[in-house]
Design a protein around this motif. Structure first.
Motif, short mmCIF file in Angstrom:
data_model
loop_
_atom_site.label_atom_id
_atom_site.label_comp_id
_atom_site.label_asym_id
_atom_site.label_seq_id
_atom_site.Cartn_x
_atom_site.Cartn_y
_atom_site.Cartn_z
N CYS A 1 -11.50 -6.10 -4.53
CA CYS A 1 -10.56 -4.96 -4.11
C CYS A 1 -10.99 -3.70 -4.74
O CYS A 1 -10.51 -3.53 -5.71
CB CYS A 1 -8.83 -5.35 -4.04
SG CYS A 1 -8.07 -4.23 -3.25
N CYS B 1 -6.94 -2.14 -5.88
CA CYS B 1 -6.13 -2.58 -6.95
C CYS B 1 -6.99 -3.39 -8.16
O CYS B 1 -6.41 -3.72 -9.11
CB CYS B 1 -5.13 -3.35 -6.36
SG CYS B 1 -5.56 -5.13 -5.69
N CYS C 1 -7.94 -5.69 -0.31
CA CYS C 1 -7.33 -7.07 -0.28
C CYS C 1 -6.10 -6.70 0.78
O CYS C 1 -5.82 -5.71 1.29
CB CYS C 1 -6.89 -7.43 -1.81
SG CYS C 1 -5.38 -6.48 -1.87
N CYS D 1 -3.42 -4.25 -0.13
CA CYS D 1 -3.94 -2.89 -0.06
C CYS D 1 -4.43 -2.53 1.33
O CYS D 1 -4.15 -1.38 1.81
CB CYS D 1 -4.90 -2.43 -0.92
SG CYS D 1 -4.55 -2.94 -2.80
#
Ligand SMILES: [Zn+2]
Ligand SMILES: [Zn+2]
Ligand SMILES: [Zn+2]
Length: 167
Positions: free
Chosen positions: A122, A125, A159, A162
């Motif tokens: 991701c 994050c 992800c 997010c």
């Protein structure tokens, strides 16, 4: 290539995204590591264990220098080879993977089983989930008579958490 076009496989579902019992990830990783080292007749030294614990704290890849900073803060060693050797040991024994794209390391989600790994990284994050590579590419290679020796799959994106936040 759409996801729908790929045939169902029995691959393990990706580990790392979403809410899950992360305490289990940690205890499982450490107990598998003990078993793997014992079976291989290699020593799971305190420093190797500590490095694996550090990697297991989150589903995030850590650079060798991040690991070294932790070791040195804990008084376990401050020379780069200490971190590199421990990380190399974990990778060689199927307990961790190196993520080329990030030049960093991550604890293996299925430790001790020889396997190719595919990673979903991701970009928001930093969570990295490990999955088993789909059979499609491997089959295609097989049909072409190509014998794959190493396969690196590293996908970058968002992800579930997010992705939702950005809508
Ligand atoms: Zn976890
Ligand atoms: Zn793995
Ligand atoms: Zn994310």
């Amino acid at each position: 290539m759409t996801e729908n076009a790929t045939p169902k496989t029995t691959a393990k579902s990706p580990v790392g995204f979403g809410k899950h019992d992360h305490a289990h990830c940690k205890t499982y990783g450490l107990s598998r590591a003990e078993a793997v080292c014992e079976a291989a007749g290699v020593q799971f030294t305190p420093i190797r264990r500590r490095v694996l614990e550090i990697l297991l704290e989150a589903h995030e890849a850590l650079g060798a220098y991040d690991v070294l900073a932790r070791l040195s803060a804990e008084g376990l060693g401050s020379k780069p080879p200490v971190a590199y050797r421990a990380l190399g040991f974990l990778v060689d024994n199927g307990l961790a993977h190196r993520i080329e794209k990030l030049n960093a390391y991550i604890a293996c989600a299925h430790p001790g089983e020889a396997h190719d790994a595919a990673f979903m990284i991701c970009r928001a994050c930093g969570t990295v989930a490990e999955a088993e590579p789909r059979g499609l590419f491997k089959r295609t290679a097989g049909e072409a008579g190509f014998q794959i020796e190493t396969l690196v799959i590293e996908a970058e994106g968002l992800c579930p958490d997010c992705g939702e936040a950005s809508v």
